[in-house]
Design a protein around this motif. Structure first.
Motif, PDB file in Angstrom:
ATOM      1  N   LEU A  86      65.663  66.516  86.018  1.00 33.88           N
ATOM      2  CA  LEU A  86      64.913  66.203  84.794  1.00 33.88           C
ATOM      3  C   LEU A  86      65.465  64.937  84.138  1.00 33.88           C
ATOM      4  O   LEU A  86      66.667  64.690  84.167  1.00 33.88           O
ATOM      5  CB  LEU A  86      65.006  67.378  83.807  1.00 33.88           C
ATOM      6  CG  LEU A  86      64.425  68.709  84.308  1.00 33.88           C
ATOM      7  CD1 LEU A  86      64.812  69.855  83.374  1.00 33.88           C
ATOM      8  CD2 LEU A  86      62.906  68.603  84.426  1.00 33.88           C
ATOM      9  N   ASP A  87      64.567  64.166  83.537  1.00 36.71           N
ATOM     10  CA  ASP A  87      64.943  62.926  82.854  1.00 36.71           C
ATOM     11  C   ASP A  87      65.063  63.217  81.354  1.00 36.71           C
ATOM     12  O   ASP A  87      64.132  63.738  80.749  1.00 36.71           O
ATOM     13  CB  ASP A  87      63.845  61.882  83.117  1.00 36.71           C
ATOM     14  CG  ASP A  87      63.978  60.636  82.254  1.00 36.71           C
ATOM     15  OD1 ASP A  87      65.033  60.439  81.623  1.00 36.71           O
ATOM     16  OD2 ASP A  87      63.006  59.858  82.213  1.00 36.71           O
ATOM     17  N   VAL A  88      66.205  62.895  80.748  1.00 28.58           N
ATOM     18  CA  VAL A  88      66.393  63.205  79.322  1.00 28.58           C
ATOM     19  C   VAL A  88      66.309  61.960  78.440  1.00 28.58           C
ATOM     20  O   VAL A  88      66.606  62.017  77.254  1.00 28.58           O
ATOM     21  CB  VAL A  88      67.721  63.962  79.075  1.00 28.58           C
ATOM     22  CG1 VAL A  88      67.728  65.267  79.855  1.00 28.58           C
ATOM     23  CG2 VAL A  88      68.924  63.106  79.425  1.00 28.58           C
ATOM     24  N   ASP A  89      65.864  60.849  79.022  1.00 29.33           N
ATOM     25  CA  ASP A  89      65.597  59.616  78.270  1.00 29.33           C
ATOM     26  C   ASP A  89      66.815  59.108  77.494  1.00 29.33           C
ATOM     27  O   ASP A  89      66.735  58.850  76.290  1.00 29.33           O
ATOM     28  CB  ASP A  89      64.400  59.817  77.324  1.00 29.33           C
ATOM     29  CG  ASP A  89      63.819  58.474  76.856  1.00 29.33           C
ATOM     30  OD1 ASP A  89      64.126  57.439  77.487  1.00 29.33           O
ATOM     31  OD2 ASP A  89      63.066  58.466  75.866  1.00 29.33           O
ATOM     32  N   LEU A  90      67.916  58.960  78.199  1.00 30.11           N
ATOM     33  CA  LEU A  90      69.101  58.337  77.586  1.00 30.11           C
ATOM     34  C   LEU A  90      68.854  56.841  77.437  1.00 30.11           C
ATOM     35  O   LEU A  90      68.450  56.173  78.390  1.00 30.11           O
ATOM     36  CB  LEU A  90      70.332  58.579  78.474  1.00 30.11           C
ATOM     37  CG  LEU A  90      71.632  57.885  78.025  1.00 30.11           C
ATOM     38  CD1 LEU A  90      72.131  58.456  76.702  1.00 30.11           C
ATOM     39  CD2 LEU A  90      72.700  58.020  79.108  1.00 30.11           C
TER      40      LEU A  90
END
Lengths: 381, 381
Positions: A86-90
């Motif tokens: 999953l991408d957590v948009d850091l």
């Protein structure tokens, strides 16, 4: 003290879930109880990672632990994203703090002096330099400070990814309210959930944020001086790419404070009020009005964006604005709460400390200033 | 022309439902089609009944029909409440229009001159007199006009009660989108719904508000020049009785206009923007900001109230701001749309006109100025 066996974590916010994940990696058996994960402060939060731009005079220990957690963030996220897919948009491309008028500029100058005094990375910008960084800023922007290493993450995505990571690591997430801590003699025995079921555990970790003082059965000496500090926060969706800010902006507008956090998608988060209103999570006319007024003053183009959510969360405030992380006096009781404005930022170092303490390994040194018991003599509600 | 047999009403907003009820009472067989009754302009609307305080120079015919409909309101509501047992919160204790600064006061004085010129009941008040009527008003209120006969109704409750009344009278409410008007020769034959089913009728009444021009198959000569005029509107809940306004307040605040409509319960409605944005119903930062800013300027105590809903509705605007009510050129086609800001107020007289026209009885004289066909030569989109 090294623990083996069952660990119960009370509260599935970002601190509870990150701690659960790290404890599972340390070989412990973990169950997390939370009746409503959307109530978590991190679910409302904007997700700013701002050890520099949220630094305050007199909070050097907090700056140190924040900076230490920020150093861990890229690795924490990389591992979490790799495990879960999953991408957590850091986003770590910097945070801009700007001033709207001359009085606001004095706040900025004071902040910059603090950065210089503590050796924190930041750069003083004139108004036109601020607008070069973020062209959507009002032309009347007086000046600002750019902290190139501050950033943001999408905390809802972090919560989702941590839940997934906990499950993938064999942990259990149970949608139940813990009613009471169960103690036998001077030792924690487990918890009682709202359905009347007793759950045994060798260690109970309280990570219930602002709600921590409401868990019944915690001995008075172990009740942390945590209080709810309400924050109202808005979510918008940029209708036009040209109206979507490129960088997180924290602004001082005629003495008032607002922040604008853009995501990599079309979401923009605008926060946040800071109110002492007990456990009320009502969104009020006053709160929404202040946030929109200040945000639209700084970035007028946001007026065209869709307002998609108004919400209030409860930060767990403490007397010194720092968290409470460590063993209580009652055997088997561990506290990880009171993260106030910094729960998202401090999740990596807190989770590392929890797992280290439970595994009997040395915890990060910067946590040392935030152990329970430092509030002896403080009024606990 | 008197009609017997099947009547299809396209659109279950306040005009469609009120017309259906009156037609059923006239002995007709009625089916109302609407895919989403919450889309109706009246579902968003505040429900002001303001023939006096919403009067404008040059709109004498509209003032006449509004006043005529207002005269019917108490009877309309009494009958509706008696039939259904539902309370629609009719309030006829007056509406106050106030000015925030001297420029705003000129608007008020102009409005008062219009009232005098048309013989409309209203009273010019000084600032302190306004605050005697509504003590929650800001102390800086410059002056105002009190229209003792204007009032409000809860339009969601009216929609609910009308739906019930239609069903109790034997009418059918069908949750289907009408895709197309079906015409045979120069005569209406019925409609086609989105599920592909054809429904026969002797008369089709178009009451689809702003969506009326989207009904396919309407001959060009009968397409009304109706356009959507977006209105954003907020709903709040007063947390304290002492913060709940006692009267509807319309205010001019530094050249901007806002209204604040309290219900008999704790609801307060704040409206409304007026925007030409096609069929967009997005709530925007700009819209909410303007409404809250102006409402809180007039009644600061509203800031403490909970913001419970932000919504946008679409008013059906026409070139002369008046409705379009009457037979089209196509036989069996009837139009009742284009009520712009006045749908709630004009529902009783419009429904009476529809039923009278369909039954071959004389319609109220004041509707005469609002027959279809008066826009010959106007651009129809």
């Amino acid at each position: 003290m090294a623990v083996s066996g069952e660990v119960i974590i009370v509260g599935g916010g970002i601190i509870g879930l990150a701690s659960a994940w790290r404890c599972l990696q340390a070989g412990l058996t973990v169950t997390v109880f939370d009746p409503d994960p959307t109530r978590a402060a991190a679910f409302a939060a904007a997700g700013m990672l701002t050890p520099v731009t949220e630094a305050y005079w007199g909070e050097e220990d907090l700056i140190a632990v924040s900076t230490a957690s920020m150093r861990r963030y890229a690795g924490f996220v990389a591992e979490l994203e790799a495990v879960t897919g999953l991408d957590v948009d850091l986003r770590t491309s910097g945070v801009l703090v700007v001033a709207f008028d001359n009085d606001d500029l004095e706040v900025i100058e004071d902040l910059f002096r603090l950065h210089e005094s503590c050796g924190l990375p930041s750069r003083r910008l004139r108004g036109r330099e601020c607008r070069a960084v973020e062209p959507l800023l009002t032309p009347t922007t007086r000046g600002g400070v750019l902290a190139p290493d501050d950033g943001s993450v999408n905390p809802r995505r972090v919560l989702g990814a941590l839940s997934r990571a906990v499950e993938l690591s064999g942990g259990s997430l149970v949608c139940q309210q813990v009613r009471e801590l169960r103690i036998q003699g001077d030792r924690v025995e487990g918890v009682l959930t709202d359905d009347g079921v007793a759950h045994g555990a060798d260690v109970v970790v309280l990570t219930a944020g602002a709600w921590t003082p409401l868990v019944r059965g915690v001995p008075e000496a172990d009740r942390p001086p945590v209080r709810p500090v309400k924050g109202q926060i808005l979510r918008m969706t940029s209708r036009l790419h040209s109206h979507h800010p490129g960088i997180t902006v924290r602004g001082f507008v005629r003495g008032s404070h607002v922040y604008i956090v853009p995501r990599s998608d079309s979401e923009v988060v605008i926060g946040a009020t800071s109110e002492e209103r007990g456990f009320s999570r009502q969104v009020t006319g006053w709160g929404v009005n202040e946030l929109l007024r200040d945000a639209l003053t700084l970035i007028p183009g946001l007026g065209e964006s869709e307002l998609t959510e108004c919400r209030a969360g409860l930060r767990p405030g403490t007397p010194d604005n720092g968290p409470v992380v460590g063993w209580g006096r009652t055997e088997g009781l561990y506290l990880a709460t009171g993260h106030f404005r910094h729960g998202v930022l401090l999740a990596p170092i807190t989770a590392e400390a929890v797992a280290a303490d439970l595994a009997g390994r040395p915890a990060p040194a910067e946590i040392g200033a935030f152990r329970p018991g430092r509030f002896v003599g403080e009024f606990v509600p």
